[in-house]
Design an enzyme around this catalytic site. Structure first.
Site, short mmCIF file in Angstrom:
data_model
loop_
_atom_site.label_atom_id
_atom_site.label_comp_id
_atom_site.label_asym_id
_atom_site.label_seq_id
_atom_site.Cartn_x
_atom_site.Cartn_y
_atom_site.Cartn_z
N GLY A 112 0.76 -1.24 0.00
CA GLY A 112 0.00 0.00 0.00
C GLY A 112 0.79 1.29 0.00
O GLY A 112 0.21 2.36 -0.22
N GLU B 40 3.82 -7.00 1.67
CA GLU B 40 3.32 -7.27 0.31
C GLU B 40 3.41 -6.01 -0.56
O GLU B 40 2.38 -5.55 -1.08
CB GLU B 40 1.87 -7.75 0.39
CG GLU B 40 1.64 -8.97 1.24
CD GLU B 40 0.15 -9.26 1.48
OE1 GLU B 40 -0.70 -8.39 1.20
OE2 GLU B 40 -0.15 -10.37 1.94
N PRO B 41 4.59 -5.42 -0.72
CA PRO B 41 4.67 -4.20 -1.52
C PRO B 41 4.49 -4.51 -3.00
O PRO B 41 5.01 -5.52 -3.50
CB PRO B 41 6.09 -3.69 -1.24
CG PRO B 41 6.88 -4.94 -0.97
CD PRO B 41 5.93 -5.87 -0.26
N GLY B 42 3.78 -3.66 -3.71
CA GLY B 42 3.63 -3.80 -5.15
C GLY B 42 4.14 -2.54 -5.82
O GLY B 42 5.26 -2.47 -6.32
N ARG B 43 3.31 -1.51 -5.77
CA ARG B 43 3.59 -0.25 -6.46
C ARG B 43 4.96 0.34 -6.11
O ARG B 43 5.66 0.84 -6.99
CB ARG B 43 2.48 0.74 -6.06
CG ARG B 43 2.44 2.01 -6.88
CD ARG B 43 1.43 2.98 -6.25
NE ARG B 43 0.14 2.39 -6.04
CZ ARG B 43 -0.86 2.40 -6.92
NH1 ARG B 43 -0.69 2.98 -8.09
NH2 ARG B 43 -2.01 1.84 -6.64
N ARG C 256 -5.23 3.39 -15.64
CA ARG C 256 -5.31 4.10 -14.36
C ARG C 256 -5.99 5.47 -14.44
O ARG C 256 -6.81 5.77 -13.59
CB ARG C 256 -3.92 4.21 -13.71
CG ARG C 256 -3.30 2.84 -13.38
CD ARG C 256 -2.01 2.95 -12.57
NE ARG C 256 -2.29 3.51 -11.26
CZ ARG C 256 -2.08 4.76 -10.91
NH1 ARG C 256 -1.54 5.61 -11.76
NH2 ARG C 256 -2.40 5.18 -9.72
N TYR D 106 -9.06 5.36 -12.10
CA TYR D 106 -8.83 5.96 -10.78
C TYR D 106 -8.61 7.47 -10.83
O TYR D 106 -8.12 8.04 -9.86
CB TYR D 106 -7.56 5.38 -10.14
CG TYR D 106 -7.44 3.89 -10.09
CD1 TYR D 106 -8.45 3.10 -9.55
CD2 TYR D 106 -6.27 3.26 -10.53
CE1 TYR D 106 -8.30 1.72 -9.49
CE2 TYR D 106 -6.13 1.88 -10.45
CZ TYR D 106 -7.15 1.12 -9.93
OH TYR D 106 -6.99 -0.24 -9.85
N CYS E 96 -12.68 5.19 -28.64
CA CYS E 96 -13.94 5.94 -28.71
C CYS E 96 -14.65 5.97 -27.37
O CYS E 96 -15.71 5.32 -27.19
CB CYS E 96 -14.81 5.37 -29.82
SG CYS E 96 -14.06 5.68 -31.41
N TYR F 3 0.46 -1.57 -12.13
CA TYR F 3 -0.93 -1.53 -12.55
C TYR F 3 -1.07 -0.86 -13.93
O TYR F 3 -2.01 -0.13 -14.20
CB TYR F 3 -1.81 -0.83 -11.49
CG TYR F 3 -1.60 -1.44 -10.13
CD1 TYR F 3 -2.15 -2.68 -9.83
CD2 TYR F 3 -0.84 -0.81 -9.15
CE1 TYR F 3 -1.93 -3.28 -8.60
CE2 TYR F 3 -0.62 -1.40 -7.92
CZ TYR F 3 -1.16 -2.63 -7.64
OH TYR F 3 -0.94 -3.22 -6.43
C1 LIG Z 1 -2.84 -5.08 -4.27
C2 LIG Z 1 -2.39 -5.69 -2.99
C3 LIG Z 1 -1.12 -5.41 -2.47
C4 LIG Z 1 -0.16 -4.43 -3.10
O1 LIG Z 1 -0.57 -3.11 -2.97
P1 LIG Z 1 0.42 -1.93 -3.40
O2 LIG Z 1 -0.36 -0.72 -3.16
O3 LIG Z 1 0.74 -2.12 -4.83
O4 LIG Z 1 1.63 -2.02 -2.54
C5 LIG Z 1 -0.74 -6.06 -1.32
N1 LIG Z 1 -1.56 -6.95 -0.70
C6 LIG Z 1 -2.79 -7.23 -1.16
C7 LIG Z 1 -3.63 -8.20 -0.45
C8 LIG Z 1 -3.25 -6.61 -2.32
O5 LIG Z 1 -4.46 -6.89 -2.78
#
Ligand SMILES: *Cc1c(COP(=O)(O)O)cnc(C)c1O
Length: 423
Positions: free
Chosen positions: A240, A276-279, A315, A319, A344, A373
């Site tokens: 997050g 659980e880092p993504g972004r 995005r 969003y 379109c 994303y």
């Molecule tokens: C999407 C998600 C993440 C990653 O979120 P980021 O904002 O990209 O860090 C981590 N855990 C869970 C359960 C998610 O659904």
């Protein structure tokens, strides 16, 4: 920080000119930097260095490209997956099952079976019926599934409504107030080994306060569960953390600030912490490279029509997201413009009245901070080919997903017999 820089007036990614990639692969195309990925993994890991053996599980949904996953696997990351498909991708990219966490509100029995066969580290359960199903599946295989419950802490993450997940009205997790009862029920399910607690309150968080509020609740729950006799060994603090998109907005908290807060709040929990880092790992490591098709006059600002569209980068339409849009070879002039794709839909708009580099037909532009994303959400709306991806490393680069010919899109549809006879 990223590795997209201007050298002699033209944008490069590491040592590769963006124009060279556009020339060879065509546009639109996603471009990723290995150096930026590596840097972000290092910064995030360093921020958690005071913790004992944290498990950093990259949220695969942010960028599931096999080459990106293989890069992150080499750097030692695990994976947070939300489907059987993502689980297969993570394993195929070399991420050991012992570093994989399975999240998501709708895991099916087939997905559970696959994860149990592979021997993943933890299932993050989101409901009591899911716990019952997993227990049955595990028992039928003669196994016990290692589980945590994802709790819904009822905290407002202060982010866009579509990426907020920790309010009581959201679909995610079990209600905090019911947690003790849910854990008590799970203990009686013989196919489960209850080992932890999990939380994830949303994405693109720009303030540590809601995260801290959620973590404090997790800490209290860990203590209450132990008092109730549960052997809690893990706490998954989710992902997050936000990244900077718009330089006009305050910079989100750094991984170092986040790590310091986590280290302080989790003192004495005596668990293995999961993240659980993504972004924050992949966001700045990618850009969407696009070419201007033409510029047309608007009522106020001109419309810059580019060859990337909402199907390539969803995005902004999904969003209301803001991406910096830069000319690959800026002339030095700037003016207000509307940047739109050819699809379109009025929603196929990347920016309105944006102060940006002046560009003309055939110029290249880059949508920055598009590594998370971005490609993963791409589709084929308007019968557009799926966006290709390129990975750069130093002076090397490779296509890591090719642009499929539109013929394969058409060939994918099947004409039933009763229509064939019409011809
Ligand atoms: C999407 C998600 C993440 C990653 O979120 P980021 O904002 O990209 O860090 C981590 N855990 C869970 C359960 C998610 O659904």
């Amino acid at each position: 920080m990223d590795h997209f820089d201007y050298v002699d007036g033209a944008m490069r990614v590491e040592q590769v000119p963006m124009a060279a990639i556009a020339e060879a692969v065509g546009t639109p195309v996603y471009v990723y930097s290995t150096a930026t990925l590596t840097r972000h993994v290092g910064v995030f890991s360093d921020a958690l260095s005071a913790l004992d053996d944290p498990l950093i599980a990259f949220a695969v949904k942010a960028n599931p490209n096999a080459a990106v996953l293989a890069t992150l696997a080499k750097l030692g990351l695990g994976a947070d997956v939300v489907s059987g498909g993502e689980l297969r991708r993570a394993v195929a990219a070399g991420i050991p099952a012992s570093r994989i966490v399975f999240s998501g509100v709708g895991k099916t029995a087939d997905e559970m079976r696959l994860a149990l066969e592979l021997g993943i580290f933890q299932f993050n359960l989101e409901s009591e019926p899911e716990a019952e199903m997993l227990s049955e599946v595990a028992l039928s295989m003669g196994k016990r599934a290692p589980v945590a419950y994802r709790i819904n802490p009822d905290v407002d993450a202060g982010t866009h409504a579509k990426i907020s997940t920790g309010k009581s009205e959201n679909k995610f997790g079990i209600p905090y107030d019911r947690a003790l009862a849910s854990y008590a029920a799970a203990r009686n399910l013989p196919g489960l080994d209850v080992q932890g607690v999990a939380v994830h309150i949303g994405s693109q968080l720009t303030d540590l306060a809601p995260l801290e509020a959620a973590f404090v609740k997790v800490g209290a729950l860990v203590a209450a569960l132990r008092a109730a006799g549960h052997d809690i060994r893990t706490a998954d603090l989710g992902g997050g953390l936000g990244v900077p998109y718009d330089p006009a907005l305050p910079v989100p908290p750094s991984p170092a600030d986040y790590g310091a807060m986590v280290t302080r709040v989790t003192q004495g929990w005596n668990v293995r912490l999961l993240f659980e880092p993504g972004r924050v790992i992949v966001g700045n490591a990618g850009a969407l490279l696009s070419r201007v098709i033409r510029v047309k006059q608007g009522a106020q600002a001109p419309f810059v029509i580019v060859d990337a569209a909402m199907n390539d980068l969803m995005r902004p339409s999904l969003y209301d997201a803001w991406h910096d849009i830069r000319a690959v070879k800026p002339s030095g002039q700037r003016a207000a413009a509307n940047v739109v794709g050819p699809v379109c839909e009025t929603g196929d708009t990347f920016a309105m009245d944006r102060d940006m580099d002046v560009v003309a037909a055939d110029d290249l532009v880059a949508f920055m901070t598009a590594g998370a994303y971005g490609a993963t959400m791409a589709g084929t709306y308007n019968s557009r080919a799926l966006t290709p991806e390129v990975l750069v490393s130093g002076d090397k680069w490779a296509v890591v997903r090719a642009r499929p010919p539109v013929e394969t899109l058409i060939a994918g549809d099947i004409i039933p017999d009763w229509l064939k006879s019409v011809r």
